[in-house]
Design a protein around this motif. Sequence first.
Motif, PDB file in Angstrom:
ATOM      1  N   TYR A 128      -8.137  -8.699   7.268  1.00  0.00           N
ATOM      2  CA  TYR A 128      -9.104  -8.026   8.124  1.00  0.00           C
ATOM      3  C   TYR A 128      -8.737  -6.542   8.241  1.00  0.00           C
ATOM      4  O   TYR A 128      -7.573  -6.165   8.061  1.00  0.00           O
ATOM      5  CB  TYR A 128      -9.057  -8.613   9.545  1.00  0.00           C
ATOM      6  N   GLY A 142      -6.628 -11.630   9.263  1.00  0.00           N
ATOM      7  CA  GLY A 142      -6.840 -12.526   8.122  1.00  0.00           C
ATOM      8  C   GLY A 142      -5.612 -13.365   7.793  1.00  0.00           C
ATOM      9  O   GLY A 142      -5.668 -14.218   6.900  1.00  0.00           O
ATOM     10  N   GLY A 143      -4.501 -13.107   8.485  1.00  0.00           N
ATOM     11  CA  GLY A 143      -3.282 -13.908   8.258  1.00  0.00           C
ATOM     12  C   GLY A 143      -2.671 -13.686   6.879  1.00  0.00           C
ATOM     13  O   GLY A 143      -1.995 -14.570   6.345  1.00  0.00           O
ATOM     14  N   THR A 144      -2.878 -12.500   6.306  1.00  0.00           N
ATOM     15  CA  THR A 144      -2.383 -12.265   4.937  1.00  0.00           C
ATOM     16  C   THR A 144      -1.066 -11.490   4.909  1.00  0.00           C
ATOM     17  O   THR A 144      -0.557 -11.174   3.836  1.00  0.00           O
ATOM     18  CB  THR A 144      -3.424 -11.500   4.083  1.00  0.00           C
ATOM     19  N   GLU A 183       5.305 -10.167   8.555  1.00  0.00           N
ATOM     20  CA  GLU A 183       5.718 -10.372   9.954  1.00  0.00           C
ATOM     21  C   GLU A 183       5.866 -11.846  10.275  1.00  0.00           C
ATOM     22  O   GLU A 183       5.134 -12.677   9.736  1.00  0.00           O
ATOM     23  CB  GLU A 183       4.626  -9.827  10.861  1.00  0.00           C
ATOM     24  N   GLY A 206      -2.047   0.094   2.205  1.00  0.00           N
ATOM     25  CA  GLY A 206      -2.347   1.008   1.117  1.00  0.00           C
ATOM     26  C   GLY A 206      -1.923   0.460  -0.222  1.00  0.00           C
ATOM     27  O   GLY A 206      -1.219  -0.555  -0.303  1.00  0.00           O
ATOM     28  N   ILE A 250      -2.216 -11.511  18.169  1.00  0.00           N
ATOM     29  CA  ILE A 250      -3.507 -11.219  17.524  1.00  0.00           C
ATOM     30  C   ILE A 250      -3.418 -11.655  16.064  1.00  0.00           C
ATOM     31  O   ILE A 250      -2.499 -11.253  15.343  1.00  0.00           O
ATOM     32  CB  ILE A 250      -3.824  -9.708  17.545  1.00  0.00           C
ATOM     33  N   ARG A 268      -4.601  -4.874 -10.320  1.00  0.00           N
ATOM     34  CA  ARG A 268      -4.031  -5.860  -9.395  1.00  0.00           C
ATOM     35  C   ARG A 268      -3.887  -7.216 -10.087  1.00  0.00           C
ATOM     36  O   ARG A 268      -2.864  -7.876  -9.981  1.00  0.00           O
ATOM     37  CB  ARG A 268      -4.931  -5.998  -8.170  1.00  0.00           C
TER      38      ARG A 268
HETATM   39  C1  LIG Z   1      -2.080 -11.141  -2.483  1.00  0.00           C
HETATM   40  C2  LIG Z   1      -1.829 -10.102  -1.436  1.00  0.00           C
HETATM   41  C3  LIG Z   1      -1.799  -8.775  -1.787  1.00  0.00           C
HETATM   42  C4  LIG Z   1      -1.543  -7.789  -0.824  1.00  0.00           C
HETATM   43  N1  LIG Z   1      -1.550  -6.476  -1.206  1.00  0.00           N
HETATM   44  C5  LIG Z   1      -1.345  -5.506  -0.285  1.00  0.00           C
HETATM   45  C6  LIG Z   1      -1.379  -4.122  -0.656  1.00  0.00           C
HETATM   46  O1  LIG Z   1      -1.593  -3.777  -1.799  1.00  0.00           O
HETATM   47  N2  LIG Z   1      -1.144  -3.201   0.301  1.00  0.00           N
HETATM   48  C7  LIG Z   1      -0.907  -3.543   1.611  1.00  0.00           C
HETATM   49  O2  LIG Z   1      -0.712  -2.652   2.437  1.00  0.00           O
HETATM   50  N3  LIG Z   1      -0.866  -4.846   1.985  1.00  0.00           N
HETATM   51  C8  LIG Z   1      -1.080  -5.825   1.091  1.00  0.00           C
HETATM   52  N4  LIG Z   1      -1.046  -7.146   1.464  1.00  0.00           N
HETATM   53  C9  LIG Z   1      -0.688  -7.486   2.843  1.00  0.00           C
HETATM   54  C10 LIG Z   1      -1.910  -7.690   3.770  1.00  0.00           C
HETATM   55  O3  LIG Z   1      -3.018  -8.122   3.048  1.00  0.00           O
HETATM   56  C11 LIG Z   1      -2.278  -6.421   4.498  1.00  0.00           C
HETATM   57  O4  LIG Z   1      -1.208  -5.954   5.248  1.00  0.00           O
HETATM   58  C12 LIG Z   1      -3.482  -6.658   5.423  1.00  0.00           C
HETATM   59  O5  LIG Z   1      -4.011  -5.428   5.784  1.00  0.00           O
HETATM   60  C13 LIG Z   1      -3.112  -7.479   6.641  1.00  0.00           C
HETATM   61  O6  LIG Z   1      -4.310  -7.758   7.335  1.00  0.00           O
HETATM   62  P1  LIG Z   1      -4.537  -9.148   8.068  1.00  0.00           P
HETATM   63  O7  LIG Z   1      -5.840  -9.063   8.765  1.00  0.00           O
HETATM   64  O8  LIG Z   1      -4.368 -10.285   7.163  1.00  0.00           O
HETATM   65  O9  LIG Z   1      -3.358  -9.105   9.156  1.00  0.00           O
HETATM   66  P2  LIG Z   1      -2.564 -10.340   9.730  1.00  0.00           P
HETATM   67  O10 LIG Z   1      -1.630 -10.858   8.684  1.00  0.00           O
HETATM   68  O11 LIG Z   1      -3.477 -11.317  10.360  1.00  0.00           O
HETATM   69  O12 LIG Z   1      -1.718  -9.624  10.866  1.00  0.00           O
HETATM   70  C14 LIG Z   1      -0.765  -8.638  10.555  1.00  0.00           C
HETATM   71  C15 LIG Z   1      -0.370  -7.922  11.841  1.00  0.00           C
HETATM   72  O13 LIG Z   1      -1.481  -7.193  12.338  1.00  0.00           O
HETATM   73  C16 LIG Z   1      -1.717  -7.568  13.694  1.00  0.00           C
HETATM   74  N5  LIG Z   1      -3.167  -7.450  13.913  1.00  0.00           N
HETATM   75  C17 LIG Z   1      -4.151  -7.949  13.133  1.00  0.00           C
HETATM   76  N6  LIG Z   1      -5.340  -7.585  13.621  1.00  0.00           N
HETATM   77  C18 LIG Z   1      -5.095  -6.860  14.747  1.00  0.00           C
HETATM   78  C19 LIG Z   1      -5.910  -6.205  15.700  1.00  0.00           C
HETATM   79  N7  LIG Z   1      -7.255  -6.214  15.636  1.00  0.00           N
HETATM   80  N8  LIG Z   1      -5.304  -5.560  16.716  1.00  0.00           N
HETATM   81  C20 LIG Z   1      -3.955  -5.532  16.842  1.00  0.00           C
HETATM   82  N9  LIG Z   1      -3.136  -6.139  15.969  1.00  0.00           N
HETATM   83  C21 LIG Z   1      -3.702  -6.781  14.928  1.00  0.00           C
HETATM   84  C22 LIG Z   1      -1.186  -8.975  13.820  1.00  0.00           C
HETATM   85  O14 LIG Z   1      -0.880  -9.295  15.165  1.00  0.00           O
HETATM   86  C23 LIG Z   1       0.043  -8.864  12.964  1.00  0.00           C
HETATM   87  O15 LIG Z   1       1.061  -8.246  13.730  1.00  0.00           O
HETATM   88  C24 LIG Z   1      -1.303  -8.152   0.530  1.00  0.00           C
HETATM   89  C25 LIG Z   1      -1.341  -9.511   0.899  1.00  0.00           C
HETATM   90  C26 LIG Z   1      -1.610 -10.473  -0.080  1.00  0.00           C
HETATM   91  C27 LIG Z   1      -1.669 -11.915   0.331  1.00  0.00           C
END
Ligand SMILES: Cc1cc2nc3c(=O)[nH]c(=O)nc-3n(C[C@H](O)[C@H](O)[C@H](O)COP(=O)(O)OP(=O)(O)OC[C@H]3O[C@@H](n4cnc5c(N)ncnc54)[C@H](O)[C@@H]3O)c2cc1C
Length: 312
Positions: free
Chosen positions: A132, A67-69, A306, A142, A64, A214
């Motif tokens: 996302y 946002g790939g972040t 990850e 958090g 899944i 931030r």
């Molecule tokens: C500049 C920057 C700052 C950041 N600051 C913070 C911060 O302050 N605090 C923090 O906690 N994180 C932070 N992050 C990390 C990241 O942004 C968060 O963890 C974010 O919530 C990940 O969401 P994503 O949609 O990008 O997940 P992804 O990177 O796309 O995926 C992460 C994991 O979640 C799983 N996943 C995603 N969506 C689903 C779904 N619907 N169902 C089941 N599994 C799913 C994926 O399979 C993967 O295992 C930061 C990242 C960046 C680039």
Amino acid sequence: MDRFQEAANELQHKLIPYQKNVTLAPFTSFKIGGVNPLFLQPENEEQIHESINILSKFGIDYKILGGGTNLLVSDHPDDFAIIRLSGKFREFQQIGDSSFFVGTAALTTPTFRKISLMGFTGSEFLSTIPGYVGGAVIQNAGCYGGELFNLIDYVEFIRDGGEIRRQRKDISFGYRMTEFLQKKDSIITGIALTLQPGDNLKIQNSLNEKREKRNASQPENKRSAGSVFKNPSLSDHSGHPLKSWKLIEDAGLRGFSKGGAIISPEHCNFIVNFRNATATDVDYLICLIQEKVFHFSGIKLTREVEYFGRIP
Ligand SMILES: Cc1cc2nc3c(=O)[nH]c(=O)nc-3n(C[C@H](O)[C@H](O)[C@H](O)COP(=O)(O)OP(=O)(O)OC[C@H]3O[C@@H](n4cnc5c(N)ncnc54)[C@H](O)[C@@H]3O)c2cc1C
């Protein structure tokens, strides 16, 4: 015909949105990731069930993508499909006086900014977290003393062909951890959360203050996945909580680079893709940090970012 093509034919027949041979780099904040054979975008629960059935019929593993972040994607992510929720999962709605239901393909920053600006307080910290909502749920995202799970009433998800709603009290979670992250057996589709009505001026100030904080502490608009390592749950000699960035700095790694990747000189717990870095470059730095920090401090850092697919 290969199994990905066979699956694609069935997806087409069922009118489930998909694309073949998609380069994943643009879908990640690192801007790293090779070509993936099958990228599905189900728009509702029925399409999720059908997607999973079709993939399993052809023996195709899937991951899944939000946002790939928080991901380091392989340079060759060619042995699995990607499922990225879209359609109704992008939406949020107010379901009570101060409660909301948020789809997990909604973008965290604008969604919680909007909710805050509607006059509700408690979720301002989320307006600074990229990605996302699904990704935020799975790892209990958090910052600034707030954690998503402190706000959640229940989570809706799909597991083993069933649609489940589970109250927060029945879900195990902790610092950057949930049972969903540990088990990787569910697709999170939505959350309900309750906030408090608040004063508009105070909310606006809180949003501004968190954004400024931030901007001051992190490399802005650079290709990274945020903090690479979790902070260890340990204290230094004076009783202050240990921070991963400080351990990395003390190991002498600030600004160290490999290929197109660098340990950020501004925030040592960030690795930045400054010039066409590969997943292998980033992985090299991650392993180096773990090895050197352990050598200098005896502490094993745990990755927050990850891995998706084989790296290196
Ligand atoms: C500049 C920057 C700052 C950041 N600051 C913070 C911060 O302050 N605090 C923090 O906690 N994180 C932070 N992050 C990390 C990241 O942004 C968060 O963890 C974010 O919530 C990940 O969401 P994503 O949609 O990008 O997940 P992804 O990177 O796309 O995926 C992460 C994991 O979640 C799983 N996943 C995603 N969506 C689903 C779904 N619907 N169902 C089941 N599994 C799913 C994926 O399979 C993967 O295992 C930061 C990242 C960046 C680039």
